[in-house]
Design an enzyme around this catalytic site. Structure first.
Site, mmCIF file in Angstrom:
data_model
loop_
_atom_site.group_PDB
_atom_site.id
_atom_site.type_symbol
_atom_site.label_atom_id
_atom_site.label_comp_id
_atom_site.label_asym_id
_atom_site.label_seq_id
_atom_site.Cartn_x
_atom_site.Cartn_y
_atom_site.Cartn_z
ATOM 1 C CB THR A 1 -0.951 -0.017 1.212
ATOM 2 O OG1 THR A 1 -1.862 -1.096 1.003
ATOM 3 C CG2 THR A 1 -1.725 1.273 1.358
ATOM 4 C CG ASN B 1 2.879 -1.153 3.853
ATOM 5 O OD1 ASN B 1 2.956 -0.261 3.018
ATOM 6 N ND2 ASN B 1 2.024 -2.154 3.751
ATOM 7 C CG ASP C 1 -5.928 -3.828 1.389
ATOM 8 O OD1 ASP C 1 -5.279 -4.504 0.581
ATOM 9 O OD2 ASP C 1 -5.561 -3.636 2.558
ATOM 10 C CG HIS D 1 -5.267 -7.902 3.880
ATOM 11 N ND1 HIS D 1 -4.040 -8.461 3.589
ATOM 12 C CD2 HIS D 1 -5.214 -6.635 3.441
ATOM 13 C CE1 HIS D 1 -3.276 -7.545 3.006
ATOM 14 N NE2 HIS D 1 -3.970 -6.430 2.884
ATOM 15 C CG ASP E 1 -3.211 0.125 -2.846
ATOM 16 O OD1 ASP E 1 -4.189 -0.559 -3.238
ATOM 17 O OD2 ASP E 1 -2.877 0.195 -1.650
HETATM 18 ZN ZN LIG Z 1 -3.482 -4.592 2.051
#
Ligand SMILES: [Zn+2]
Length: 494
Positions: free
Chosen positions: A150, A171, A269, A273, A316
Protein backbone atom coordinates in the site's frame (compact mmCIF):
# COMPACT_ATOMS: atom_id res chain seq x y z
CA UNK A 1 17.69 11.22 15.66
CA UNK A 2 19.32 11.02 12.31
CA UNK A 3 22.23 13.43 11.81
CA UNK A 4 22.32 15.67 8.74
CA UNK A 5 25.23 13.70 7.25
CA UNK A 6 23.33 10.48 7.12
CA UNK A 7 20.27 12.34 5.88
CA UNK A 8 22.13 13.84 2.98
CA UNK A 9 23.73 10.46 2.33
CA UNK A 10 20.30 8.88 2.05
CA UNK A 11 19.04 11.77 -0.03
CA UNK A 12 22.00 11.62 -2.39
CA UNK A 13 21.83 7.90 -2.94
CA UNK A 14 18.05 7.59 -2.97
CA UNK A 15 16.70 10.64 -4.60
CA UNK A 16 18.03 10.17 -8.09
CA UNK A 17 15.26 9.23 -10.45
CA UNK A 18 16.45 6.91 -13.13
CA UNK A 19 15.68 7.55 -16.77
CA UNK A 20 13.09 5.07 -17.97
CA UNK A 21 13.36 4.05 -21.61
CA UNK A 22 10.65 5.59 -23.72
CA UNK A 23 7.82 3.24 -24.56
CA UNK A 24 6.56 5.43 -27.38
CA UNK A 25 7.45 3.06 -30.18
CA UNK A 26 5.84 0.04 -28.55
CA UNK A 27 2.48 1.57 -27.79
CA UNK A 28 -0.47 1.90 -30.11
CA UNK A 29 -1.76 5.45 -30.36
CA UNK A 30 -5.25 6.00 -28.93
CA UNK A 31 -8.16 5.69 -31.33
CA UNK A 32 -8.57 9.45 -31.75
CA UNK A 33 -4.98 9.77 -32.98
CA UNK A 34 -5.37 6.97 -35.48
CA UNK A 35 -8.47 8.66 -36.83
CA UNK A 36 -6.56 11.90 -37.25
CA UNK A 37 -3.73 10.22 -39.05
CA UNK A 38 -5.98 8.15 -41.30
CA UNK A 39 -4.20 8.57 -44.60
CA UNK A 40 -6.24 8.43 -47.78
CA UNK A 41 -3.41 9.50 -50.05
CA UNK A 42 -1.45 6.31 -49.89
CA UNK A 43 -3.90 4.36 -52.05
CA UNK A 44 -4.35 7.15 -54.69
CA UNK A 45 -2.29 7.17 -57.90
CA UNK A 46 -0.13 10.28 -58.27
CA UNK A 47 -0.98 12.77 -61.03
CA UNK A 48 1.69 13.92 -63.47
CA UNK A 49 2.15 17.70 -64.04
CA UNK A 50 1.00 18.04 -67.72
CA UNK A 51 -1.26 15.13 -68.71
CA UNK A 52 -2.95 14.76 -72.13
CA UNK A 53 -6.79 15.28 -72.18
CA UNK A 54 -7.78 11.58 -72.18
CA UNK A 55 -5.37 11.03 -69.36
CA UNK A 56 -6.86 13.99 -67.51
CA UNK A 57 -10.36 12.49 -67.80
CA UNK A 58 -9.08 9.06 -66.87
CA UNK A 59 -7.10 10.44 -63.94
CA UNK A 60 -10.09 12.51 -62.84
CA UNK A 61 -12.27 9.40 -62.91
CA UNK A 62 -9.72 7.44 -60.90
CA UNK A 63 -9.41 10.36 -58.49
CA UNK A 64 -13.19 10.60 -57.99
CA UNK A 65 -13.40 6.83 -57.47
CA UNK A 66 -10.47 6.99 -55.11
CA UNK A 67 -12.01 9.84 -53.06
CA UNK A 68 -15.38 8.04 -52.96
CA UNK A 69 -13.69 4.81 -51.87
CA UNK A 70 -11.59 6.60 -49.25
CA UNK A 71 -14.70 8.36 -47.94
CA UNK A 72 -16.51 5.03 -47.78
CA UNK A 73 -13.59 3.43 -45.97
CA UNK A 74 -13.26 6.39 -43.60
CA UNK A 75 -17.02 6.36 -42.96
CA UNK A 76 -16.94 2.63 -42.39
CA UNK A 77 -14.01 3.04 -40.01
CA UNK A 78 -15.78 5.81 -38.12
CA UNK A 79 -18.96 3.78 -37.96
CA UNK A 80 -17.10 0.70 -36.79
CA UNK A 81 -15.09 2.55 -34.16
CA UNK A 82 -18.18 4.39 -32.96
CA UNK A 83 -20.15 1.21 -32.51
CA UNK A 84 -17.19 -0.65 -31.03
CA UNK A 85 -15.53 1.92 -28.78
CA UNK A 86 -18.11 4.64 -28.26
CA UNK A 87 -21.28 2.76 -27.47
CA UNK A 88 -23.49 5.67 -26.53
CA UNK A 89 -21.59 8.77 -27.51
CA UNK A 90 -21.25 10.70 -30.72
CA UNK A 91 -17.74 11.03 -32.17
CA UNK A 92 -16.49 14.17 -30.51
CA UNK A 93 -13.19 13.09 -29.06
CA UNK A 94 -10.63 14.35 -31.50
CA UNK A 95 -9.58 17.04 -29.03
CA UNK A 96 -10.21 17.65 -25.35
CA UNK A 97 -13.61 19.09 -24.47
CA UNK A 98 -13.77 22.71 -23.25
CA UNK A 99 -14.61 23.42 -19.60
CA UNK A 100 -18.19 24.52 -19.06
CA UNK A 101 -18.20 25.86 -15.53
CA UNK A 102 -14.75 25.55 -13.97
CA UNK A 103 -12.09 28.13 -14.74
CA UNK A 104 -9.22 25.68 -14.93
CA UNK A 105 -8.66 21.93 -14.98
CA UNK A 106 -9.27 19.91 -11.81
CA UNK A 107 -7.99 16.39 -11.18
CA UNK A 108 -9.71 14.22 -8.58
CA UNK A 109 -7.52 11.18 -7.84
CA UNK A 110 -9.46 8.38 -6.15
CA UNK A 111 -7.88 5.27 -4.64
CA UNK A 112 -9.82 2.17 -3.73
CA UNK A 113 -7.27 0.16 -1.75
CA UNK A 114 -6.67 -3.40 -2.98
CA UNK A 115 -9.10 -3.10 -5.91
CA UNK A 116 -7.77 -6.04 -7.89
CA UNK A 117 -8.24 -5.76 -11.64
CA UNK A 118 -11.30 -7.85 -12.49
CA UNK A 119 -13.26 -7.07 -9.31
CA UNK A 120 -15.36 -4.74 -11.46
CA UNK A 121 -16.85 -7.85 -13.11
CA UNK A 122 -17.88 -9.47 -9.82
CA UNK A 123 -21.15 -7.61 -9.55
CA UNK A 124 -23.19 -4.86 -11.09
CA UNK A 125 -21.23 -1.60 -10.80
CA UNK A 126 -23.36 0.90 -12.72
CA UNK A 127 -21.40 3.95 -11.58
CA UNK A 128 -17.91 2.62 -12.20
CA UNK A 129 -19.19 1.34 -15.56
CA UNK A 130 -20.44 4.80 -16.38
CA UNK A 131 -16.91 6.15 -15.90
CA UNK A 132 -15.49 3.28 -17.98
CA UNK A 133 -18.05 3.67 -20.77
CA UNK A 134 -17.53 7.40 -21.10
CA UNK A 135 -13.88 7.48 -20.19
CA UNK A 136 -10.51 5.83 -20.67
CA UNK A 137 -9.58 2.51 -19.08
CA UNK A 138 -6.37 0.48 -18.89
CA UNK A 139 -7.87 -2.52 -20.65
CA UNK A 140 -5.98 -5.13 -18.64
CA UNK A 141 -5.43 -3.03 -15.55
CA UNK A 142 -2.82 -0.80 -13.94
CA UNK A 143 0.56 -2.32 -13.02
CA UNK A 144 1.69 -1.55 -9.46
CA UNK A 145 5.34 -1.07 -8.49
CA UNK A 146 7.27 -3.68 -6.55
CA UNK A 147 6.74 -4.43 -3.71
CA UNK A 148 3.00 -4.45 -4.38
CA UNK A 149 2.19 -2.94 -0.97
CA UNK A 150 0.00 0.00 0.00
CA UNK A 151 2.47 2.72 1.05
CA UNK A 152 5.16 2.07 -1.62
CA UNK A 153 2.44 2.18 -4.31
CA UNK A 154 0.36 5.13 -3.16
CA UNK A 155 3.53 7.20 -2.92
CA UNK A 156 4.73 5.98 -6.34
CA UNK A 157 1.42 7.15 -7.84
CA UNK A 158 1.82 10.70 -6.51
CA UNK A 159 5.60 11.06 -7.09
CA UNK A 160 6.15 9.10 -10.31
CA UNK A 161 9.07 7.40 -8.57
CA UNK A 162 9.89 3.76 -7.85
CA UNK A 163 10.17 3.01 -4.10
CA UNK A 164 13.98 2.86 -4.24
CA UNK A 165 13.86 6.56 -5.23
CA UNK A 166 10.88 7.87 -3.24
CA UNK A 167 12.18 6.21 -0.09
CA UNK A 168 9.07 4.30 1.09
CA UNK A 169 10.45 0.85 0.30
CA UNK A 170 7.96 -1.05 2.50
CA UNK A 171 5.05 -0.32 4.85
CA UNK A 172 7.50 -0.84 7.74
CA UNK A 173 11.29 -0.72 7.55
CA UNK A 174 14.38 0.26 9.49
CA UNK A 175 16.84 2.97 8.56
CA UNK A 176 20.11 1.02 8.31
CA UNK A 177 22.16 4.03 9.45
CA UNK A 178 20.26 5.02 12.55
CA UNK A 179 18.19 1.95 13.31
CA UNK A 180 15.08 4.15 13.40
CA UNK A 181 11.85 2.51 12.35
CA UNK A 182 9.51 3.82 9.66
CA UNK A 183 5.88 2.93 10.15
CA UNK A 184 2.71 3.97 8.37
CA UNK A 185 2.23 6.69 11.00
CA UNK A 186 5.64 8.33 10.38
CA UNK A 187 5.20 11.88 9.12
CA UNK A 188 8.79 13.08 9.40
CA UNK A 189 9.76 14.44 5.95
CA UNK A 190 13.17 12.73 6.10
CA UNK A 191 11.52 9.45 5.10
CA UNK A 192 9.48 10.84 2.23
CA UNK A 193 11.69 11.67 -0.76
CA UNK A 194 10.66 13.02 -4.14
CA UNK A 195 7.97 15.63 -4.80
CA UNK A 196 4.36 14.48 -4.39
CA UNK A 197 1.65 16.02 -6.56
CA UNK A 198 0.17 18.20 -3.79
CA UNK A 199 3.60 19.80 -3.36
CA UNK A 200 4.06 20.33 -7.13
CA UNK A 201 0.57 21.85 -7.34
CA UNK A 202 1.06 24.36 -4.51
CA UNK A 203 4.52 25.24 -5.86
CA UNK A 204 2.68 26.51 -8.94
CA UNK A 205 0.39 28.75 -6.89
CA UNK A 206 -2.58 26.37 -7.21
CA UNK A 207 -4.49 24.70 -4.40
CA UNK A 208 -4.49 21.02 -3.46
CA UNK A 209 -6.76 19.06 -1.11
CA UNK A 210 -6.09 15.61 0.29
CA UNK A 211 -8.80 13.43 1.78
CA UNK A 212 -6.29 10.82 2.99
CA UNK A 213 -3.31 9.57 1.00
CA UNK A 214 -0.05 8.11 2.29
CA UNK A 215 2.42 11.00 2.62
CA UNK A 216 -0.18 13.76 2.45
CA UNK A 217 0.26 14.73 6.10
CA UNK A 218 4.00 15.23 5.70
CA UNK A 219 4.91 18.92 5.80
CA UNK A 220 7.46 19.30 3.07
CA UNK A 221 8.52 21.88 0.48
CA UNK A 222 5.66 24.29 -0.17
CA UNK A 223 3.07 21.89 1.28
CA UNK A 224 1.92 22.79 4.78
CA UNK A 225 -0.94 20.29 5.07
CA UNK A 226 -3.45 23.09 5.80
CA UNK A 227 -6.19 22.21 8.28
CA UNK A 228 -9.15 22.79 5.95
CA UNK A 229 -7.72 20.97 2.90
CA UNK A 230 -5.54 18.20 4.34
CA UNK A 231 -7.40 15.59 6.34
CA UNK A 232 -5.60 13.75 9.12
CA UNK A 233 -5.98 10.02 8.65
CA UNK A 234 -8.87 8.55 10.56
CA UNK A 235 -10.19 5.24 9.29
CA UNK A 236 -13.47 5.63 11.15
CA UNK A 237 -14.67 8.58 9.02
CA UNK A 238 -17.52 7.24 6.88
CA UNK A 239 -16.99 6.99 3.13
CA UNK A 240 -20.07 9.20 2.69
CA UNK A 241 -18.50 11.98 4.72
CA UNK A 242 -15.30 11.77 2.66
CA UNK A 243 -17.23 12.06 -0.62
CA UNK A 244 -19.39 14.92 0.68
CA UNK A 245 -16.36 16.87 1.90
CA UNK A 246 -14.72 16.61 -1.53
CA UNK A 247 -18.01 17.71 -3.14
CA UNK A 248 -18.10 20.77 -0.88
CA UNK A 249 -14.78 21.97 -2.33
CA UNK A 250 -16.69 22.71 -5.54
CA UNK A 251 -18.84 25.26 -3.67
CA UNK A 252 -15.78 27.40 -2.93
CA UNK A 253 -15.26 30.62 -4.94
CA UNK A 254 -13.92 29.56 -8.37
CA UNK A 255 -10.38 30.70 -7.63
CA UNK A 256 -10.22 28.66 -4.44
CA UNK A 257 -11.37 25.33 -5.83
CA UNK A 258 -8.39 22.99 -5.42
CA UNK A 259 -6.87 21.95 -8.76
CA UNK A 260 -5.85 18.59 -7.35
CA UNK A 261 -7.77 16.49 -4.85
CA UNK A 262 -7.33 13.00 -3.45
CA UNK A 263 -9.98 10.69 -2.06
CA UNK A 264 -9.15 7.37 -0.40
CA UNK A 265 -11.21 4.29 0.50
CA UNK A 266 -9.73 1.42 2.55
CA UNK A 267 -12.03 -1.08 0.83
CA UNK A 268 -11.87 -3.70 -0.63
CA UNK A 269 -8.32 -4.30 0.73
CA UNK A 270 -9.64 -4.68 4.22
CA UNK A 271 -12.00 -7.52 3.25
CA UNK A 272 -9.47 -9.03 0.80
CA UNK A 273 -6.98 -9.72 3.62
CA UNK A 274 -9.59 -11.31 5.83
CA UNK A 275 -11.36 -13.58 3.39
CA UNK A 276 -9.37 -13.66 0.14
CA UNK A 277 -10.39 -12.27 -3.25
CA UNK A 278 -13.20 -14.72 -4.05
CA UNK A 279 -15.45 -14.34 -1.04
CA UNK A 280 -18.92 -12.76 -1.27
CA UNK A 281 -17.70 -10.10 1.19
CA UNK A 282 -15.53 -8.73 -1.62
CA UNK A 283 -18.55 -8.48 -3.88
CA UNK A 284 -20.36 -6.47 -1.18
CA UNK A 285 -17.34 -4.20 -0.72
CA UNK A 286 -17.15 -3.53 -4.46
CA UNK A 287 -20.84 -2.67 -4.58
CA UNK A 288 -20.29 -0.23 -1.71
CA UNK A 289 -17.34 1.46 -3.42
CA UNK A 290 -19.48 1.72 -6.55
CA UNK A 291 -22.20 3.36 -4.45
CA UNK A 292 -19.67 5.98 -3.32
CA UNK A 293 -18.70 6.67 -6.94
CA UNK A 294 -22.43 7.10 -7.65
CA UNK A 295 -22.77 9.55 -4.75
CA UNK A 296 -19.80 11.49 -6.11
CA UNK A 297 -21.13 11.58 -9.69
CA UNK A 298 -24.59 12.73 -8.53
CA UNK A 299 -23.06 15.46 -6.38
CA UNK A 300 -20.84 16.71 -9.19
CA UNK A 301 -23.82 16.67 -11.58
CA UNK A 302 -25.93 18.70 -9.16
CA UNK A 303 -23.16 21.29 -9.09
CA UNK A 304 -22.91 21.22 -12.89
CA UNK A 305 -19.23 20.23 -12.89
CA UNK A 306 -19.25 16.48 -13.55
CA UNK A 307 -18.16 16.85 -17.17
CA UNK A 308 -15.49 19.40 -16.18
CA UNK A 309 -13.65 17.30 -13.58
CA UNK A 310 -10.93 14.84 -14.55
CA UNK A 311 -11.64 11.84 -12.32
CA UNK A 312 -8.83 9.29 -12.14
CA UNK A 313 -9.85 6.16 -10.23
CA UNK A 314 -7.09 3.72 -9.34
CA UNK A 315 -6.17 1.08 -6.82
CA UNK A 316 -2.73 0.53 -5.32
CA UNK A 317 -2.41 -3.22 -5.93
CA UNK A 318 -4.40 -6.44 -6.33
CA UNK A 319 -4.98 -9.39 -4.00
CA UNK A 320 -4.46 -13.14 -4.08
CA UNK A 321 -5.80 -15.91 -1.84
CA UNK A 322 -3.41 -17.47 0.70
CA UNK A 323 -3.89 -20.61 2.73
CA UNK A 324 -2.08 -22.73 5.30
CA UNK A 325 -0.96 -25.36 2.86
CA UNK A 326 1.10 -22.78 1.02
CA UNK A 327 3.65 -21.93 3.69
CA UNK A 328 7.44 -21.93 3.74
CA UNK A 329 9.18 -22.05 7.15
CA UNK A 330 12.61 -20.48 7.59
CA UNK A 331 13.40 -22.90 10.45
CA UNK A 332 13.42 -25.69 7.84
CA UNK A 333 16.60 -24.11 6.41
CA UNK A 334 18.57 -24.77 9.63
CA UNK A 335 20.65 -27.64 8.15
CA UNK A 336 22.05 -25.13 5.63
CA UNK A 337 21.91 -21.88 7.60
CA UNK A 338 20.18 -20.57 10.74
CA UNK A 339 18.12 -17.47 9.95
CA UNK A 340 17.32 -15.83 13.31
CA UNK A 341 14.17 -13.75 13.66
CA UNK A 342 16.05 -10.51 14.23
CA UNK A 343 17.62 -10.64 10.75
CA UNK A 344 14.17 -10.41 9.20
CA UNK A 345 12.66 -7.04 8.33
CA UNK A 346 9.55 -8.45 6.68
CA UNK A 347 8.33 -11.97 5.94
CA UNK A 348 5.53 -12.00 3.42
CA UNK A 349 4.96 -11.50 0.61
CA UNK A 350 8.17 -9.47 0.56
CA UNK A 351 10.87 -11.40 2.38
CA UNK A 352 13.60 -8.94 3.33
CA UNK A 353 16.62 -9.92 5.40
CA UNK A 354 19.44 -7.85 6.83
CA UNK A 355 22.08 -10.13 8.42
CA UNK A 356 24.58 -8.52 10.81
CA UNK A 357 27.64 -6.96 9.09
CA UNK A 358 29.82 -9.89 10.23
CA UNK A 359 27.94 -12.17 7.80
CA UNK A 360 28.45 -12.20 4.06
CA UNK A 361 25.07 -11.54 2.45
CA UNK A 362 26.21 -13.47 -0.61
CA UNK A 363 27.02 -16.49 1.52
CA UNK A 364 23.62 -16.34 3.22
CA UNK A 365 21.88 -16.18 -0.18
CA UNK A 366 23.87 -19.16 -1.51
CA UNK A 367 23.13 -21.33 1.53
CA UNK A 368 19.44 -20.41 1.62
CA UNK A 369 18.99 -21.21 -2.07
CA UNK A 370 20.84 -24.50 -1.63
CA UNK A 371 18.37 -25.49 1.05
CA UNK A 372 15.35 -24.24 -0.90
CA UNK A 373 16.38 -26.19 -4.00
CA UNK A 374 17.25 -29.39 -2.10
CA UNK A 375 13.72 -30.80 -2.22
CA UNK A 376 13.87 -31.25 1.56
CA UNK A 377 12.27 -27.93 2.52
CA UNK A 378 8.48 -27.89 2.34
CA UNK A 379 7.43 -25.66 -0.61
CA UNK A 380 11.07 -24.57 -0.96
CA UNK A 381 10.72 -24.41 -4.73
CA UNK A 382 8.29 -21.49 -4.34
CA UNK A 383 10.84 -19.13 -2.81
CA UNK A 384 13.97 -17.75 -4.44
CA UNK A 385 16.40 -15.56 -2.56
CA UNK A 386 18.48 -12.79 -4.16
CA UNK A 387 21.09 -10.22 -3.32
CA UNK A 388 19.06 -7.08 -4.03
CA UNK A 389 21.49 -6.06 -6.79
CA UNK A 390 20.74 -9.35 -8.54
CA UNK A 391 16.94 -9.02 -8.52
CA UNK A 392 15.40 -8.75 -11.98
CA UNK A 393 16.04 -5.16 -13.17
CA UNK A 394 12.34 -4.70 -14.03
CA UNK A 395 11.60 -4.58 -10.27
CA UNK A 396 13.75 -1.41 -9.78
CA UNK A 397 14.35 -2.53 -6.22
CA UNK A 398 17.96 -2.04 -5.26
CA UNK A 399 19.05 1.60 -5.49
CA UNK A 400 18.44 2.55 -1.86
CA UNK A 401 20.37 1.55 1.24
CA UNK A 402 17.02 1.35 3.04
CA UNK A 403 16.34 -1.82 1.06
CA UNK A 404 17.89 -4.73 2.99
CA UNK A 405 20.64 -6.63 1.13
CA UNK A 406 18.70 -9.90 0.79
CA UNK A 407 15.27 -10.09 -0.84
CA UNK A 408 13.18 -13.22 -1.33
CA UNK A 409 10.67 -13.47 -4.16
CA UNK A 410 7.78 -15.67 -3.12
CA UNK A 411 5.48 -17.37 -5.59
CA UNK A 412 1.97 -16.06 -5.87
CA UNK A 413 -0.21 -16.98 -2.86
CA UNK A 414 2.64 -18.55 -0.82
CA UNK A 415 3.76 -17.13 2.51
CA UNK A 416 6.99 -17.31 4.50
CA UNK A 417 6.95 -17.73 8.27
CA UNK A 418 9.65 -18.28 10.86
CA UNK A 419 8.40 -21.60 12.17
CA UNK A 420 5.48 -23.90 11.82
CA UNK A 421 2.48 -23.42 14.09
CA UNK A 422 -0.91 -24.99 14.46
CA UNK A 423 -2.62 -21.80 13.32
CA UNK A 424 -5.17 -22.44 10.59
CA UNK A 425 -6.44 -19.64 8.43
CA UNK A 426 -7.07 -18.68 4.86
CA UNK A 427 -7.17 -15.11 3.67
CA UNK A 428 -5.63 -12.84 1.07
CA UNK A 429 -2.37 -11.02 0.56
CA UNK A 430 -0.42 -8.72 -1.75
CA UNK A 431 3.17 -7.52 -2.01
CA UNK A 432 4.32 -10.12 -4.56
CA UNK A 433 6.19 -9.58 -7.83
CA UNK A 434 4.28 -7.00 -9.87
CA UNK A 435 4.42 -9.32 -12.88
CA UNK A 436 1.65 -11.45 -11.33
CA UNK A 437 -1.68 -10.60 -12.90
CA UNK A 438 -3.36 -10.95 -9.49
CA UNK A 439 -1.40 -7.90 -8.29
CA UNK A 440 -2.85 -5.66 -11.00
CA UNK A 441 -5.36 -3.00 -10.13
CA UNK A 442 -7.60 -0.58 -12.04
CA UNK A 443 -7.07 2.64 -13.98
CA UNK A 444 -10.28 4.37 -14.99
CA UNK A 445 -10.24 8.02 -16.04
CA UNK A 446 -13.14 10.28 -17.00
CA UNK A 447 -13.19 13.95 -17.90
CA UNK A 448 -12.60 16.57 -20.55
CA UNK A 449 -9.11 15.36 -21.43
CA UNK A 450 -9.98 11.66 -21.68
CA UNK A 451 -11.47 10.08 -24.79
CA UNK A 452 -14.83 8.41 -24.25
CA UNK A 453 -14.92 4.64 -24.39
CA UNK A 454 -11.19 4.37 -24.96
CA UNK A 455 -9.09 1.37 -23.93
CA UNK A 456 -5.36 1.72 -23.44
CA UNK A 457 -2.69 -0.93 -22.82
CA UNK A 458 -1.63 -1.59 -19.21
CA UNK A 459 1.08 0.68 -17.80
CA UNK A 460 2.96 1.15 -14.52
CA UNK A 461 1.54 3.56 -11.97
CA UNK A 462 4.72 5.74 -12.00
CA UNK A 463 3.26 7.20 -15.23
CA UNK A 464 0.36 8.85 -13.39
CA UNK A 465 2.40 11.78 -12.00
CA UNK A 466 3.19 13.11 -15.48
CA UNK A 467 -0.40 12.51 -16.53
CA UNK A 468 -1.71 14.76 -13.75
CA UNK A 469 0.85 17.55 -14.27
CA UNK A 470 0.05 17.51 -18.01
CA UNK A 471 -3.70 17.85 -17.36
CA UNK A 472 -3.05 20.71 -14.93
CA UNK A 473 -0.59 22.25 -17.38
CA UNK A 474 2.19 22.59 -14.80
CA UNK A 475 5.83 21.57 -14.84
CA UNK A 476 6.43 18.47 -12.73
CA UNK A 477 9.56 17.34 -10.89
CA UNK A 478 11.82 14.78 -12.55
CA UNK A 479 10.59 11.22 -12.06
CA UNK A 480 10.64 7.65 -13.39
CA UNK A 481 7.64 8.14 -15.69
CA UNK A 482 8.05 8.64 -19.41
CA UNK A 483 7.71 12.28 -20.54
CA UNK A 484 5.85 11.31 -23.70
CA UNK A 485 3.37 8.99 -21.91
CA UNK A 486 0.56 11.51 -21.25
CA UNK A 487 0.03 12.20 -24.93
CA UNK A 488 -0.64 8.50 -25.53
CA UNK A 489 -3.56 8.69 -23.06
CA UNK A 490 -4.86 12.26 -23.15
CA UNK A 491 -6.78 14.01 -25.88
CA UNK A 492 -4.81 16.86 -27.43
CA UNK A 493 -5.86 20.34 -26.24
CA UNK A 494 -8.77 21.95 -28.05
ZN1 LIG B 1 -3.48 -4.59 2.05
Amino acid sequence: MMNSDSMSRIASCNNKPMAVPTKEEEEDPPISTSLLSFDTDASCPSTSPKPPLTNVIFTALILVTCIALSAAIAFGFLFFSSSYSHPSQPISDVVSRPLKKLKRPVVLLISSDGFRFGYQYKTDVPNINRLIRNGTEAELGLIPVFPTLTFPNHYAIVTGLYPAYHGIINNFFLDPNTGEAFSMGSHDPKWWLGEPLWETVVNHGLKAATYFWPGSEVIKGGWTCPESLCMRYNGSVSFEERVDTVLNYFDLPTDEIPSFMTLYFEDPDHQGHKVGPDDPQITEAIARVDGMIGRLIRGLEEKGVFEDVNIIMVGDHGMVGTCDKKLIFLEDLAPWIEIPKDWIQSYSPLLSIRPPPSYSAKDVVTKMNEGLKSGKVQNGQYLKVYLKEELPARLHYSASDRIPPIIGLIDESFKVEQKSSKRKECGGSHGYDNAFFSMRTIFIAHGPQFARGSKVPSFENVQIYNLVTTILNIQGASNNGTASFPKTILLPSH
